[in-house]
Enzyme design. Structure first.
Site, short mmCIF file in Angstrom:
data_model
loop_
_atom_site.label_atom_id
_atom_site.label_comp_id
_atom_site.label_asym_id
_atom_site.label_seq_id
_atom_site.Cartn_x
_atom_site.Cartn_y
_atom_site.Cartn_z
N GLN A 66 0.81 -1.22 0.00
CA GLN A 66 0.00 0.00 0.00
C GLN A 66 0.84 1.26 0.00
O GLN A 66 0.29 2.37 -0.07
CB GLN A 66 -0.95 0.00 1.20
CG GLN A 66 -0.26 0.11 2.55
CD GLN A 66 -1.22 -0.07 3.70
OE1 GLN A 66 -1.65 -1.19 3.99
NE2 GLN A 66 -1.57 1.02 4.36
N CYS A 72 -5.24 0.27 3.70
CA CYS A 72 -5.18 -1.13 4.12
C CYS A 72 -6.50 -1.86 3.96
O CYS A 72 -6.55 -3.03 3.57
CB CYS A 72 -4.68 -1.22 5.56
SG CYS A 72 -5.71 -0.33 6.76
N HIS A 363 -5.66 -0.93 11.53
CA HIS A 363 -5.08 -1.57 10.36
C HIS A 363 -5.92 -2.78 9.99
O HIS A 363 -6.38 -3.53 10.87
CB HIS A 363 -3.64 -1.99 10.64
CG HIS A 363 -2.89 -2.45 9.43
ND1 HIS A 363 -2.87 -1.76 8.23
CD2 HIS A 363 -2.11 -3.56 9.23
CE1 HIS A 363 -2.11 -2.41 7.37
NE2 HIS A 363 -1.65 -3.50 7.94
N ASN A 386 -0.34 -9.37 4.98
CA ASN A 386 -0.30 -7.93 5.18
C ASN A 386 -0.18 -7.24 3.83
O ASN A 386 -0.08 -7.90 2.78
CB ASN A 386 0.88 -7.56 6.09
CG ASN A 386 0.61 -6.30 6.91
OD1 ASN A 386 -0.18 -5.45 6.52
ND2 ASN A 386 1.29 -6.17 8.03
#
Length: 444
Positions: A66, A72, A363, A386
């Site tokens: 990102q 996110c 997040h 992630n």
């Protein structure tokens, strides 16, 4: 009322003397000033024993990045969607355009914000009220929620990344957001100055927002020719297709109908009840941002079942910063022993951390694996996809201990069909409405 008294020289002298009298304080100072607190406080035994092996793993390929943005929630929701799309198209690697999703989220959010503010002006809300000031300060951030992402995909669909790639402004959103925020502040000031022209002001603000977004992010495609070669080397041509058609055809897992479960630990918010955050949304007329408050254990059971029975990633929101080793990609509730270094007992529980501003979800990521004990239900650790690139952790994949899930995971998105009857009934009841600044809305 307690009097505000200055810190006296006598008190400061006592503090310094007490510090010097303890040899451990000087040892800690020497170590932390040279190496930093995380290297000194890192729990060696806990770190080395947090293994990267899982009894259930969902392979989602190369992780995404990102960059310098707060997207996110879009990246992680599209990571779930791309798993479905890759399976449907027989692709090993594929990525949706996060720039496309952000473009329409921000355009819709501009319209949502201006009309929300117009309603407040018309209702007589003062410009200096806590609500107006909060909304002005919080406008045009990059954050969002699962339901908000689904609102975008249902209305605008999605496109492959190479057809609407990243730009300098999508990778580093700060300068663009600053200009959008200033434009919106200007339009709100005009509303308060002359409420009779609100409709005109809203229209002009949406038009200005569209221009700014298009200048920064490019003009998104309305349709495109789609063709690809699958992992077996077979060529496919789908012809011209719109982004909505593309989404509906290749992301057919019913993600739009998922329910967001949260673990709000505050006692006044009962489990089994629906909660919502006032003024939180992006698409006017879209699905409201609501959550079902459930026990953390139920959230874990749902995620475990989805991974093991359906074999699909699971979107979630957490407070990612506490007890995180970013470089090695690890989370555990006791990964760092800060209290031993400082001689202070950090003893807040989850409810207290939320209530006193010490923790909130900030997040979003996706679960792609779990290690389950021999009993088939007890979870030990979790594998996380992630969106911080593949240069850290296990090529971008993180490992989370089960106790960290308990303490710092707040939200997961799951199919409604997984809910027991009592929870499904709760979804039909009005939500408990929480103010715009409530920590349960922090991710957005």
């Amino acid at each position: 009322m307690a009097e505000l008294t200055p810190l006296s020289a006598e008190t400061l002298g006592t503090l310094c003397a007490d510090f010097e009298s303890n040899a451990a304080n000087r040892l800690a100072m020497n170590a932390v000033t040279a190496a930093g607190i995380d290297k000194v406080a890192r729990n060696y035994d806990r770190a080395r024993l947090l293994q990267r092996r899982f009894s259930v793993t969902v392979d989602n390929g190369t992780v995404t990045h990102q960059d310098r943005s707060g997207r996110c929630w879009l990246f992680s929701s599209l990571n779930v969607a791309r798993f479905v799309a890759k399976k449907n198209m027989g692709l090993k690697e594929f990525e949706f355009s996060q720039n496309y999703a952000m473009y329409f989220d921000k355009l819709e959010r501009i319209n949502y914000f201006l009309k929300d503010m117009a309603a407040l002006v018309e209702a007589g809300e003062p410009a200096d009220s806590r609500l107006v000031q909060h909304l002005l300060a919080d406008v045009m951030g990059d954050g969002g929620q699962w339901t908000m992402a689904m609102n975008v995909y249902k209305k605008y669909g999605a496109v492959p990344k190479d057809l609407f790639p990243e730009t300098e402004s999508s990778k580093n959103t700060g300068p663009m957001n600053t200009q959008l925020r200033s434009m919106l502040h200007t339009e709100v000031a005009r509303m308060f100055a002359d409420p009779s022209k609100i409709d005109e002001i809203v229209a002009e603000g949406v038009a200005a927002g569209h221009r700014i977004l298009t200048i920064h992010l490019g003009e998104p495609p309305k349709s495109f020719d789609w063709e690809w070669t699958d992992e077996k080397g077979e060529f496919h041509r789908d012809g011209e297709i719109t982004p909505v058609e593309f989404w509906n055809k290749y992301v057919d897992a019913g993600l739009e109908d998922y329910v967001c479960l949260v673990d709000d630990p505050r006692a006044e918010h009962p489990k089994g009840k629906k909660i919502a955050i006032e003024h939180l949304g992006n698409v006017a007329g879209g699905d409201p941002t609501e959550y079902l408050n459930v026990p953390n254990r139920f959230m874990k059971d749902c995620v475990r079942r989805i991974l093991s029975e359906q074999g699909i990633p699971v979107w979630f929101g957490a407070d990612c910063h506490p007890m995180m080793d970013r470089e090695s990609g690890a989370w555990a509730a006791d990964l760092f022993e800060y209290g031993r270094v400082y001689g202070f007992d950090f003893d807040l529980d989850k409810e207290q951390r939320v209530r006193f501003g010490d923790s909130a979800m900030n997040h979003a990521m996706a679960f792609v694996g779990v290690d389950v004990d021999e009993d088939g239900t007890t979870t030990r650790r979790w594998r996380v996809e992630n969106s911080w690139g593949d240069k850290i952790a296990d090529k971008g994949y993180f490992t989370m201990s089960d106790d960290w899930f308990t303490e710092f995971v707040y939200e997961v998105a799951v199919p409604k069909s997984m809910l027991p009857e009592e929870y499904r009934k709760a979804l039909e009841e009005p939500a408990i409405s929480l103010p715009a600044w409530d920590p349960m809305g922090a991710l957005a």
